[in-house]
Design a protein around this motif. Structure first.
Motif, PDB file in Angstrom:
ATOM      1  N   THR A  82     -13.938 -27.498 -85.870  1.00 50.18           N
ATOM      2  CA  THR A  82     -13.445 -27.835 -87.110  1.00 50.18           C
ATOM      3  C   THR A  82     -13.450 -26.334 -88.061  1.00 50.18           C
ATOM      4  O   THR A  82     -13.366 -26.553 -89.172  1.00 50.18           O
ATOM      5  CB  THR A  82     -14.279 -28.762 -88.062  1.00 50.18           C
ATOM      6  N   MET A  83     -13.377 -25.237 -87.496  1.00 44.96           N
ATOM      7  CA  MET A  83     -13.523 -24.135 -88.015  1.00 44.96           C
ATOM      8  C   MET A  83     -12.292 -23.724 -88.950  1.00 44.96           C
ATOM      9  O   MET A  83     -12.386 -22.983 -89.769  1.00 44.96           O
ATOM     10  CB  MET A  83     -13.916 -22.897 -87.243  1.00 44.96           C
ATOM     11  N   ASP A  84     -10.998 -24.358 -88.651  1.00 46.34           N
ATOM     12  CA  ASP A  84     -10.020 -24.244 -89.456  1.00 46.34           C
ATOM     13  C   ASP A  84     -10.292 -24.870 -90.829  1.00 46.34           C
ATOM     14  O   ASP A  84      -9.786 -24.323 -91.776  1.00 46.34           O
ATOM     15  CB  ASP A  84      -8.977 -24.869 -88.806  1.00 46.34           C
ATOM     16  N   GLU A  85     -11.148 -25.970 -90.892  1.00 44.85           N
ATOM     17  CA  GLU A  85     -11.381 -26.586 -92.204  1.00 44.85           C
ATOM     18  C   GLU A  85     -12.280 -25.558 -93.044  1.00 44.85           C
ATOM     19  O   GLU A  85     -12.296 -25.234 -94.119  1.00 44.85           O
ATOM     20  CB  GLU A  85     -12.171 -27.715 -92.031  1.00 44.85           C
ATOM     21  N   ALA A  86     -13.413 -24.905 -92.257  1.00 40.26           N
ATOM     22  CA  ALA A  86     -14.621 -24.307 -92.852  1.00 40.26           C
ATOM     23  C   ALA A  86     -13.861 -22.799 -93.525  1.00 40.26           C
ATOM     24  O   ALA A  86     -14.120 -22.314 -94.354  1.00 40.26           O
ATOM     25  CB  ALA A  86     -15.445 -24.087 -91.904  1.00 40.26           C
ATOM     26  N   ALA A  87     -12.799 -22.386 -92.665  1.00 36.59           N
ATOM     27  CA  ALA A  87     -12.215 -21.226 -92.943  1.00 36.59           C
ATOM     28  C   ALA A  87     -10.539 -21.279 -93.546  1.00 36.59           C
ATOM     29  O   ALA A  87      -9.875 -20.242 -93.446  1.00 36.59           O
ATOM     30  CB  ALA A  87     -12.138 -20.051 -91.899  1.00 36.59           C
ATOM     31  N   GLU A  88     -10.384 -22.347 -93.970  1.00 40.77           N
ATOM     32  CA  GLU A  88      -9.031 -22.612 -94.437  1.00 40.77           C
ATOM     33  C   GLU A  88      -8.421 -21.731 -95.316  1.00 40.77           C
ATOM     34  O   GLU A  88      -7.436 -20.925 -95.176  1.00 40.77           O
ATOM     35  CB  GLU A  88      -8.805 -23.958 -95.261  1.00 40.77           C
ATOM     36  N   GLU A  89      -9.207 -20.995 -96.215  1.00 43.44           N
ATOM     37  CA  GLU A  89      -8.568 -20.007 -97.356  1.00 43.44           C
ATOM     38  C   GLU A  89      -8.229 -18.808 -96.493  1.00 43.44           C
ATOM     39  O   GLU A  89      -7.895 -17.615 -97.294  1.00 43.44           O
ATOM     40  CB  GLU A  89      -9.425 -19.713 -98.466  1.00 43.44           C
ATOM     41  N   HIS A  90      -8.931 -18.659 -95.266  1.00 45.77           N
ATOM     42  CA  HIS A  90      -8.968 -17.153 -94.565  1.00 45.77           C
ATOM     43  C   HIS A  90      -7.827 -17.519 -93.354  1.00 45.77           C
ATOM     44  O   HIS A  90      -7.872 -16.489 -92.605  1.00 45.77           O
ATOM     45  CB  HIS A  90     -10.328 -16.733 -93.941  1.00 45.77           C
ATOM     46  N   ARG A  91      -7.218 -18.286 -93.512  1.00 47.27           N
ATOM     47  CA  ARG A  91      -6.136 -18.890 -92.401  1.00 47.27           C
ATOM     48  C   ARG A  91      -5.130 -17.387 -92.163  1.00 47.27           C
ATOM     49  O   ARG A  91      -4.582 -17.038 -93.099  1.00 47.27           O
ATOM     50  CB  ARG A  91      -5.041 -19.971 -92.770  1.00 47.27           C
TER      51      ARG A  91
END
Length: 313
Positions: A82-91
């Protein structure tokens, strides 16, 4: 909370490969007890940032204490899947992602976590103790055929059917509740012990991988790394058994080759949408590290670099 005795495997090699920009944003997908995270933070300047992720509530609590005064660090409770959720603003802007797979030393060493076949404890094996079913619940309720499949596929156990049958026979008389109880039944059912390896090793590995969805999480994390990494960003993965390493090796190879195209299609090599570039050969722990930390002997580290300037949808 006191710090557990824990040695991060391939510490220097992993951080050397990972950190290419002292001011970048990095993800440690398996915080554990923070060995890799601490080394990464030492390489970052005041602008650098590190996101730590861990399934284990104990690890998350420890991270909150250990790095409470470092504003560059943030901890996220959950799977690295789920790291995409945790780091969404850094996509599309992440400079590096580190995945140190498998069970951590504190999890193995605490008998109450139920991972070890060498210490007696409740048969749990969940990395995230706040959710999911325990190993005891699964072992006591799953069909014999499914037990055998898991032992064979995730433990590469050649006597999987024999061990599954022994477990089903025993649980009909008395359900499994403790680690050493299960280990003893498996040990007796194993007709060919491997030198230097406990006869229940493969079964315990298989149950742990299945209960925690480790391979499924890894597959998701690898795919999501492509969404998060910036061009030139590094993916560093440390595996501890062949199932993990084959999955990682295949993923990097496929992304390095690019999509399969119909034979004869007039496409130039430069037009093939490759997403990763392998950074050298697999790295293993040196003899000195293995002597100091026996768990490092099976470690394999693979490194890849994100190619292209496009962001994936």
């Amino acid at each position: 909370m006191s710090q557990e005795l824990h040695r991060s495997v391939l510490l220097r090699e992993a951080v050397d490969a990972l950190v290419t920009d002292p001011g970048g944003f990095y993800i440690d997908g398996t915080f554990g007890r923070g060995g890799h995270s601490a080394a990464i933070l030492q390489r970052l300047n005041s602008e650098g940032r590190l996101l730590g992720i861990d399934k284990d509530p104990q690890a998350v609590a420890y991270a909150g204490e250990r790095f409470a005064d470092d504003r560059r660090f943030t901890i996220w409770h959950g799977s690295f899947a789920t790291m995409d959720e945790a780091a969404e603003e850094h996509r599309g802007e992440v400079s590096g992602i580190l995945l140190d797979l498998g069970v951590s030393s504190p999890q193995l060493d605490q008998a109450e976590r139920g991972f070890s076949f060498m210490q007696d404890g409740p048969l749990d094996m969940r990395m995230d103790t706040s959710r999911g079913i325990s190993a005891a619940e699964w072992v006591n309720s799953e069909s014999e055929a499914e037990l055998a499949r898991v032992f064979r596929e995730y433990g590469e156990e050649r006597f999987a059917r024999r061990m599954a049958a022994a477990i089903v026979r025993r649980r009909a008389e008395k359900p499994f509740r403790r680690t050493l109880d299960l280990a003893e039944v498996v040990k007796v059912a194993n007709p060919a012990w491997e030198k230097g390896k406990h006869p229940a090793t493969r079964v315990f590995q298989a149950i742990r991988i299945h209960i925690n969805g480790e391979l499924e999480d890894l597959e998701q994390a690898l795919e999501k790394s492509l969404q998060l990494l910036a061009p030139g960003g590094r993916l560093v993965v440390i595996s501890f058994h062949s199932l993990e390493d084959r999955l990682v090796k295949r993923f990097i190879r496929d992304q390095e080759r690019g999509p399969k195209l119909p034979r004869g299609l007039p496409v130039m090599d430069s037009q093939i949408a490759r997403k990763l570039r392998s950074m050298g050969k697999a790295v293993r722990a040196e003899a000195g590290e293995v002597d100091e930390n026996l768990r490092s002997r099976s470690a394999v580290m693979r490194v890849a670099e994100r190619l292209g300037g496009e962001k994936l949808p």
